[in-house]
Design a protein around this motif. Sequence first.
Motif, PDB file in Angstrom:
ATOM      1  N   TYR A   3       0.823  -1.202   0.000  1.00 30.76           N
ATOM      2  CA  TYR A   3       0.000   0.000   0.000  1.00 30.76           C
ATOM      3  C   TYR A   3       0.860   1.256   0.000  1.00 30.76           C
ATOM      4  N   LEU A   4       1.982   1.220   0.701  1.00 26.75           N
ATOM      5  CA  LEU A   4       2.907   2.349   0.679  1.00 26.75           C
ATOM      6  C   LEU A   4       3.442   2.572  -0.731  1.00 26.75           C
ATOM      7  N   THR A   5       3.755   1.480  -1.424  1.00 24.81           N
ATOM      8  CA  THR A   5       4.197   1.594  -2.821  1.00 24.81           C
ATOM      9  C   THR A   5       3.120   2.231  -3.684  1.00 24.81           C
ATOM     10  N   PHE A   6       1.876   1.841  -3.452  1.00 25.43           N
ATOM     11  CA  PHE A   6       0.748   2.415  -4.184  1.00 25.43           C
ATOM     12  C   PHE A   6       0.642   3.913  -3.936  1.00 25.43           C
ATOM     13  N   LEU A   7       0.760   4.323  -2.674  1.00 31.30           N
ATOM     14  CA  LEU A   7       0.638   5.742  -2.323  1.00 31.30           C
ATOM     15  C   LEU A   7       1.769   6.566  -2.935  1.00 31.30           C
ATOM     16  N   ILE A   8       2.988   6.032  -2.901  1.00 34.07           N
ATOM     17  CA  ILE A   8       4.125   6.755  -3.476  1.00 34.07           C
ATOM     18  C   ILE A   8       3.947   6.943  -4.981  1.00 34.07           C
ATOM     19  N   ALA A   9       3.504   5.867  -5.669  1.00 33.08           N
ATOM     20  CA  ALA A   9       3.288   5.959  -7.112  1.00 33.08           C
ATOM     21  C   ALA A   9       2.198   6.979  -7.434  1.00 33.08           C
ATOM     22  N   PHE A  12       3.367  10.579  -7.218  1.00 34.27           N
ATOM     23  CA  PHE A  12       4.167  11.032  -8.356  1.00 34.27           C
ATOM     24  C   PHE A  12       3.392  10.964  -9.670  1.00 34.27           C
ATOM     25  N   GLY A  13       2.097  10.701  -9.604  1.00 31.45           N
ATOM     26  CA  GLY A  13       1.270  10.663 -10.794  1.00 31.45           C
ATOM     27  C   GLY A  13       1.480   9.425 -11.644  1.00 31.45           C
ATOM     28  N   LEU A  14       1.945   8.332 -11.051  1.00 32.38           N
ATOM     29  CA  LEU A  14       2.177   7.085 -11.770  1.00 32.38           C
ATOM     30  C   LEU A  14       1.058   6.087 -11.458  1.00 32.38           C
ATOM     31  N   ALA A  15       1.105   4.930 -12.119  1.00 32.61           N
ATOM     32  CA  ALA A  15       0.068   3.920 -11.945  1.00 32.61           C
ATOM     33  C   ALA A  15       0.319   3.137 -10.658  1.00 32.61           C
ATOM     34  N   GLY A  16      -0.554   3.313  -9.686  1.00 32.14           N
ATOM     35  CA  GLY A  16      -0.401   2.618  -8.418  1.00 32.14           C
ATOM     36  C   GLY A  16      -0.564   1.117  -8.537  1.00 32.14           C
ATOM     37  N   SER A 120      -5.577 -17.051 -24.987  1.00 29.98           N
ATOM     38  CA  SER A 120      -5.841 -16.820 -23.558  1.00 29.98           C
ATOM     39  C   SER A 120      -5.568 -15.391 -23.126  1.00 29.98           C
ATOM     40  N   GLY A 121      -5.680 -14.451 -24.020  1.00 28.21           N
ATOM     41  CA  GLY A 121      -5.457 -13.057 -23.666  1.00 28.21           C
ATOM     42  C   GLY A 121      -6.674 -12.462 -22.976  1.00 28.21           C
ATOM     43  N   LEU A 122      -6.823 -12.753 -21.696  1.00 28.89           N
ATOM     44  CA  LEU A 122      -7.975 -12.277 -20.938  1.00 28.89           C
ATOM     45  C   LEU A 122      -7.749 -10.854 -20.436  1.00 28.89           C
ATOM     46  N   ARG A 123      -8.799 -10.064 -20.472  1.00 28.40           N
ATOM     47  CA  ARG A 123      -8.758  -8.714 -19.899  1.00 28.40           C
ATOM     48  C   ARG A 123      -9.705  -8.706 -18.718  1.00 28.40           C
ATOM     49  N   GLY A 124      -9.193  -8.489 -17.506  1.00 25.95           N
ATOM     50  CA  GLY A 124     -10.032  -8.635 -16.336  1.00 25.95           C
ATOM     51  C   GLY A 124      -9.979  -7.477 -15.385  1.00 25.95           C
ATOM     52  N   ALA A 125      -9.633  -7.774 -14.142  1.00 28.47           N
ATOM     53  CA  ALA A 125      -9.773  -6.819 -13.055  1.00 28.47           C
ATOM     54  C   ALA A 125      -8.914  -5.577 -13.235  1.00 28.47           C
ATOM     55  N   ILE A 126      -7.676  -5.748 -13.695  1.00 28.18           N
ATOM     56  CA  ILE A 126      -6.783  -4.594 -13.816  1.00 28.18           C
ATOM     57  C   ILE A 126      -7.274  -3.636 -14.890  1.00 28.18           C
ATOM     58  N   ALA A 127      -7.703  -4.179 -16.043  1.00 24.88           N
ATOM     59  CA  ALA A 127      -8.230  -3.329 -17.111  1.00 24.88           C
ATOM     60  C   ALA A 127      -9.471  -2.566 -16.640  1.00 24.88           C
ATOM     61  N   PHE A 128     -10.340  -3.256 -15.922  1.00 22.67           N
ATOM     62  CA  PHE A 128     -11.543  -2.608 -15.398  1.00 22.67           C
ATOM     63  C   PHE A 128     -11.195  -1.532 -14.374  1.00 22.67           C
ATOM     64  N   ALA A 129     -10.258  -1.837 -13.474  1.00 20.21           N
ATOM     65  CA  ALA A 129      -9.878  -0.876 -12.443  1.00 20.21           C
ATOM     66  C   ALA A 129      -9.270   0.390 -13.043  1.00 20.21           C
ATOM     67  N   LEU A 130      -8.472   0.216 -14.072  1.00 12.34           N
ATOM     68  CA  LEU A 130      -7.874   1.390 -14.718  1.00 12.34           C
ATOM     69  C   LEU A 130      -8.921   2.214 -15.459  1.00 12.34           C
ATOM     70  N   ALA A 131      -9.897   1.546 -16.085  1.00 14.00           N
ATOM     71  CA  ALA A 131     -10.915   2.268 -16.849  1.00 14.00           C
ATOM     72  C   ALA A 131     -11.910   2.994 -15.958  1.00 14.00           C
TER      73      ALA A 131
END
Length: 233
Positions: A3-9, A12-16, A120-131
């Motif tokens: 979570y600290l890594t997420f907050l730091i990213a 700095f305006g990066l992808a957490g 098997s190129g699935l698009r799931g939770a990460i794609a949804f979370a970013l969108a």
Amino acid sequence: MSYLTFLIAEAFGLAGIVSILFCGIIQSHYTYKNLSEESKKTTKQTFEIMNFLADNIVFSYMGLSVFVFPYHRWYFGFIAFSFIAILTGRLCNIYPLSFLVNLFRKNKINYNLQHMMLFSGLRGAIAFALAVRNTSSKSRQLMFTTTLVIVFVTVLVNGGTTSLMLRWLNIDVGQTEEEESDEETDSRDNASAASSSNRKDRSLIANKWRKLDKRYPDLISNIDTHNYIENGN
């Protein structure tokens, strides 16, 4: 730490989310290997439960978003173009890169495995979370709706027919815990004999990381892990 890594990213305006991914890679390499065998089993079971719960929450949220989100932008031309672009992108990556990798590998990536990687190129939770992070403008709403459709289609169609595709391509899958433990025992017994061939199949980053572990062995205190590093596996 994650979570600290997420907050730091995010600061700095990066992808957490991406920062959490790389933090997990580092932690699995060092933190997990420093645990005792009992702690490893407990940690693995705990995270499997958390993974199961998180999957259920995310996909429930996605299902609700289809009917609850008030600003969907259904542009079927763009959705169709997105599917074509995804397929084209995977075609232009998997086959050429597999060909290049096979030039330097002893264990080749055969065509059946390449076909399976394409399928098997699935698009799931990460794609949804970013969108879903930002749906303030019409273009972002269109992107969110398109992503939602892609996620559902790939999960239901590709994910639902994965077993059939594996059988059709004659790819062996499925191992019991006993088989996995037997394979781990055999791999340890044959570690020195297989180390040279395994080193050839490693990527440049994996080899550099292994050399770093050899240079600073105190980072990994587990005795079995030290043997693992010394044998080059």
